[in-house]
Design a protein around this motif. Structure first.
Motif, PDB file in Angstrom:
ATOM      1  N   GLY A 187      72.858 112.262  61.916  1.00 54.19           N
ATOM      2  CA  GLY A 187      73.593 113.543  61.739  1.00 54.19           C
ATOM      3  C   GLY A 187      74.658 113.286  60.969  1.00 54.19           C
ATOM      4  N   CYS A 188      74.705 113.770  59.583  1.00 54.40           N
ATOM      5  CA  CYS A 188      75.663 113.727  58.746  1.00 54.40           C
ATOM      6  C   CYS A 188      76.343 114.818  57.967  1.00 54.40           C
ATOM      7  N   ASP A 211      69.956 111.139  58.233  1.00 53.82           N
ATOM      8  CA  ASP A 211      69.685 112.807  58.376  1.00 53.82           C
ATOM      9  C   ASP A 211      68.466 113.130  57.662  1.00 53.82           C
ATOM     10  N   ARG A 212      68.172 114.258  57.847  1.00 53.22           N
ATOM     11  CA  ARG A 212      66.960 115.002  57.288  1.00 53.22           C
ATOM     12  C   ARG A 212      67.044 115.373  55.787  1.00 53.22           C
ATOM     13  N   ASP A 213      68.310 115.570  55.324  1.00 51.28           N
ATOM     14  CA  ASP A 213      68.987 116.339  54.245  1.00 51.28           C
ATOM     15  C   ASP A 213      69.235 115.380  53.226  1.00 51.28           C
ATOM     16  N   LYS A 216      73.132 115.731  52.406  1.00 48.73           N
ATOM     17  CA  LYS A 216      74.069 115.238  53.249  1.00 48.73           C
ATOM     18  C   LYS A 216      73.952 113.420  53.186  1.00 48.73           C
ATOM     19  N   THR A 228      71.097 104.479  53.801  1.00 49.26           N
ATOM     20  CA  THR A 228      70.650 105.825  54.410  1.00 49.26           C
ATOM     21  C   THR A 228      69.373 105.640  54.807  1.00 49.26           C
ATOM     22  N   VAL A 256      74.354 114.855  66.090  1.00 54.75           N
ATOM     23  CA  VAL A 256      73.462 116.183  66.416  1.00 54.75           C
ATOM     24  C   VAL A 256      73.657 116.496  67.767  1.00 54.75           C
ATOM     25  N   THR A 261      67.467 113.209  69.411  1.00 54.50           N
ATOM     26  CA  THR A 261      68.225 112.231  68.624  1.00 54.50           C
ATOM     27  C   THR A 261      69.186 111.435  69.555  1.00 54.50           C
TER      28      THR A 261
END
Length: 361
Positions: A187-188, A211-213, A216, A228, A256, A261
């Motif tokens: 979670g970034c 992260d999923r984005d 980020k 990453t 998160v 997570t």
């Protein structure tokens, strides 16, 4: 005499915030008034608006703030009028069992100003994290003010008041990251990116951002991530193990705060490694892990309260590191906005477009 200012108020659960006239009283014993210069829009403010923290509406929002002390109550000696300060929401008492044992960062009796701030009609406001700083002046306990180098811009320094300190401290204080460690951060957003920055600053040799984005993940690289992992494309646990010689990371930070997570963090750490939970779960969440795995993997499972920070110790140091170009607080500031833009900033936060919007007063 009391001050009247315009503040950002959440009147009811899930409703858009509004600009309201707020009455700020003269400081009483142990209290100070601070002229707020800048205040970050933190996810915690959104939690208040959504009723995720409590139902003591109306809430006066804003807590990641920096400004100048403008009035002192009786007996205040820790700060003086004209001091540039960062506000914090855990003013330690010095008397509880944690403080007496030399662990004030765990203080069990933190405090805020005694007097309430109110709407013009006398309605008492609940201050977000005991601060309420989306307004030009706010009333706080003197212990909530930490004097820092006034050469630091308020837009950067104020972020130490919550998210950046929470993430940095989760890595450095709670997680105890040391030179040569391997670290993974799940979670970034603002907190996770600060954990990445903290781990990199103290010399972790591998810092993995998850992260999923993709945006980020790019931000995290700017704060020192060496690798990453796009969690939407790869198995998080296996990817972290692959990047750490098959063993898992020495420290895994869950920024998160969800059961899935946390479970990833638990299994992505090395034997005798450390898991740090700094993301805030909701009251309904439950976790189930095989107790034998908890025993057999050893190490430590920790929760991080405010990055286990001590504001008077940590804020000046981080501001100094920022001034030396070694800790990029400016990198967390995606945009500066006005008081009337807070609701739109919540929308951008939801869509992942910002690390931090910062209100400038």
């Amino acid at each position: 005499m009391p001050y009247e200012v315009t503040g950002v108020v959440a009147r009811a659960k899930g409703e858009p915030v509004s600009l309201e006239t707020v009455v700020v009283p003269d400081p009483g014993p142990g209290e100070v008034v601070v002229d707020v210069q800048a205040c970050g829009v933190c996810h915690t403010d959104l939690h208040y608006r959504e009723g995720g923290i409590g139902d003591d509406f109306p809430y006066l929002l804003g807590h990641e703030a920096a400004g100048v002390v403008s009035a002192l109550g009786e007996g205040v000696t820790s700060v003086a009028e004209g001091d540039f300060v960062v506000l914090n929401w855990r003013a330690v008492c010095g008397q509880c069992r944690a403080c007496r044992r030399g662990r004030p960062w765990y203080c069990f009796a933190t405090h805020n100003a005694r007097q309430p701030m109110t709407l013009a009609d006398g309605t008492v406001l609940s201050n977000a994290l005991g601060i309420g700083a989306f307004q030009a002046k706010t009333l706080v306990a003197a212990g909530q003010c930490t004097k820092v180098d006034p050469e630091a811009p308020a837009t950067a320094a104020g972020l130490l008041g919550c998210g950046v300190m929470a993430g940095f401290g989760a890595a450095v204080h709670t997680g105890g990251v040391r030179l040569g460690d391997t670290v993974a951060v799940i979670g970034c957003g603002g907190v996770g990116s600060a954990a990445v920055a903290g781990a990199a600053l103290v010399g972790a040799r591998t810092v993995i951002a998850v992260d999923r984005d993709p945006r980020k993940l790019e931000w995290a690289k700017g704060f020192g991530a060496t690798h990453t992992v796009d969690a939407s494309q790869a198995d998080t646990v296996e990817a972290i193990k692959e990047l750490t010689g098959g063993f898992g990371a020495d420290v895994v930070i869950d920024a998160v705060g969800r059961p899935e997570t946390y479970e990833q963090a638990f299994y992505a750490r090395d034997l005798a490694g450390t898991v740090v939970l700094v993301g805030v779960p909701t009251p309904d969440m439950r976790l189930e892990l095989p107790l034998l795995d908890v025993f057999g993997r050893g190490g430590a499972l920790k929760s991080s309260w405010y990055g286990d920070c001590l504001p008077d110790r940590d804020f000046p140091v981080l501001v100094d590191l920022y001034r030396q170009g070694r800790f990029d607080l400016d990198g967390f500031v995606t945009e500066t906005i006005g008081l009337g833009d807070v609701e739109a900033a919540f929308d951008r936060m939801h869509s992942g477009d910002v690390l931090r919007s910062v209100v400038v007063l």
